[in-house]
Design an enzyme around this catalytic site. Structure first.
Site, mmCIF file in Angstrom:
data_model
loop_
_atom_site.group_PDB
_atom_site.id
_atom_site.type_symbol
_atom_site.label_atom_id
_atom_site.label_comp_id
_atom_site.label_asym_id
_atom_site.label_seq_id
_atom_site.Cartn_x
_atom_site.Cartn_y
_atom_site.Cartn_z
ATOM 1 N N ASP A 93 -5.423 -7.826 3.048
ATOM 2 C CA ASP A 93 -4.691 -6.599 3.938
ATOM 3 C C ASP A 93 -5.442 -6.943 5.466
ATOM 4 O O ASP A 93 -4.866 -6.966 6.413
ATOM 5 C CB ASP A 93 -5.062 -5.394 3.576
ATOM 6 C CG ASP A 93 -4.184 -4.934 2.287
ATOM 7 O OD1 ASP A 93 -3.686 -5.840 1.824
ATOM 8 O OD2 ASP A 93 -4.697 -3.749 1.664
ATOM 9 N N SER A 114 -0.970 -1.009 4.415
ATOM 10 C CA SER A 114 -2.312 -1.127 4.916
ATOM 11 C C SER A 114 -2.711 -0.400 6.077
ATOM 12 O O SER A 114 -3.546 -1.040 7.006
ATOM 13 C CB SER A 114 -2.583 -2.636 4.962
ATOM 14 O OG SER A 114 -2.283 -3.453 3.756
#
Length: 396
Positions: free
Chosen positions: A174, A128
């Site tokens: 995320d 991420s």
């Protein structure tokens, strides 16, 4: 001791601009313990923020321009914040542009600013980096504009930036993990209610070993969007709002109504949601044997039903499973969107170096290259650093 990313960003900012940065914003990457590809199906996920991330050192400027230098890429992004923000080049700047646009959409006037970007997250590793960049940008803009966003609002602003400016229809996991991360805790995030519940992690008993295949994935190339669209169509066909509402016991009904590929997608999602709920008591009771079995089943489902693994990921998982509990590996699975990226293994702390050596040797024989390794604990979420040091936001 190597300088920290924040120290590096400060030094580079002074070198480029001849003055100190007023603020340093940092946001961590994340790894997901279990619950993959269920966030956009309203399911539960168990991510944690990690000890690597994105740092932005910045100060305001008076001419209405945003100028961001990426130290790792050696590229400058420049755009006007006095005009309507649109996607542009270089491509990585779209994550920042989308966040600036989100602030403007809320009626917040964003001044021009200089910034230096430093990251110790490998791009495309499934950890991420994009969400970390978005959240770091939002954290810096909060300081620049003297605005404080509620944590969930901040995460959702960043998610929308990725949808609209990067073309990735990601779920909320995320960005929420990067904002809400708590040291020594994994996060139970209910992606329907958006409720975040920290769960204490017994760090002295199991470390997180992240293994980067160095195979770069591109979630904007259509495969991710295809999986999401398939799930949405299946939910409509099955008469539920989302696949969160379709229980495992009804899978025979789904098989009768759906084509084989769509059925396999549904089977992954509904069984992965069940696995994630089952994982919660295993963490609370330090039952790593049971958690390891859930992780193995998760990987098999992602590989066979959802088809988002790759040969390198499968090799990493096989190598870790061959070591097994006797050698200190308690569980392993791919993590992130897939199509490359990383795997996560739970490893006894005293066995980490031996496990790394064994997996390194296996991958060298199979592919001629070595994975990257990151040993991490569960880290704190996004924070702002000024002259007085880190200004942590309070945990919810």
């Amino acid at each position: 001791m190597l300088p920290s990313p924040a120290e590096t960003a400060r030094a580079l900012f002074r070198q480029r601009h001849g003055r100190p940065a007023r603020w340093v914003a940092r946001a961590p990457g994340r790894v997901n313990l279990i619950g993959e590809h269920v966030d956009y199906n309203d399911g539960p996920v168990l991510p944690l923020a990690i000890d690597a991330g994105v740092v932005l050192a910045g100060s305001p400027r008076a001419d209405g321009l945003a100028r961001i230098w990426s130290a790792s890429l050696g590229q400058l992004a420049e755009f006007s914040v006095a005009e309507t923000i649109r996607p542009g080049a270089p491509a990585w700047s779209n994550y920042l542009r989308g966040v600036v646009a989100g602030f403007q959409r809320r009626g917040v006037t964003v001044p021009g600013f200089d910034a230096v970007l430093v990251s110790d997250l490998p791009h495309g590793s499934g950890l991420s980096s994009s969400a970390a960049l978005e959240v770091a940008t939002a954290t810096l803009l909060e300081a620049l504009t003297e605005t404080t966003l509620a944590p969930a609002e901040k995460a959702l602003l960043c998610q929308r930036a990725e949808h609209e400016f990067a073309g990735v229809p990601c779920g909320i996991m995320d960005q929420f993990a990067s904002v809400f991360g708590r040291k020594d805790h994994v996060l139970l995030l209910d992606c329907r209610s958006r409720e975040v519940s920290p769960i204490a992690w017994p760090g002295s008993e199991a470390s997180f070993l992240i293994m980067d295949t160095r195979v770069k994935h591109r979630l904007a190339d259509g495969a991710y969007a295809q999986r999401r669209a398939s799930c949405e169509l299946a939910a409509k066909t099955l008469g539920v709002t989302s696949l969160r509402d379709f229980p495992v016991k009804r899978l025979p009904e789904a098989e009768a109504k759906l084509d084989p590929v769509t059925f396999r997608r549904v089977r992954h999602v509904v069984t992965e949601i069940a696995r994630t709920f089952h994982a919660i008591p295993t963490i609370n009771h330090n039952d790593f044997h049971a958690l390891g079995k859930l992780m193995a089943a998760s990987h098999a489902s992602l590989r066979d039903d959802y088809e988002v693994s790759c040969p390198e990921l499968d090799a990493l998982v096989r190598a870790a499973e061959a070591i097994g509990p006797a050698g200190g590996v308690l569980g392993c699975r791919m993590t992130g969107g897939g199509f490359g990226g990383s795997a996560i293994a739970l490893v006894r702390p005293e066995a980490v170096e031996a496990v790394k050596d064994a997996i390194r040797n296996d991958c060298r024989k199979l592919f001629g290259n070595e994975p990257g390794f990151l040993v991490t604990g569960a880290a704190e979420g996004a924070a702002l650093e000024s002259g007085g040091g880190l200004q942590e936001r309070p945990c919810p």
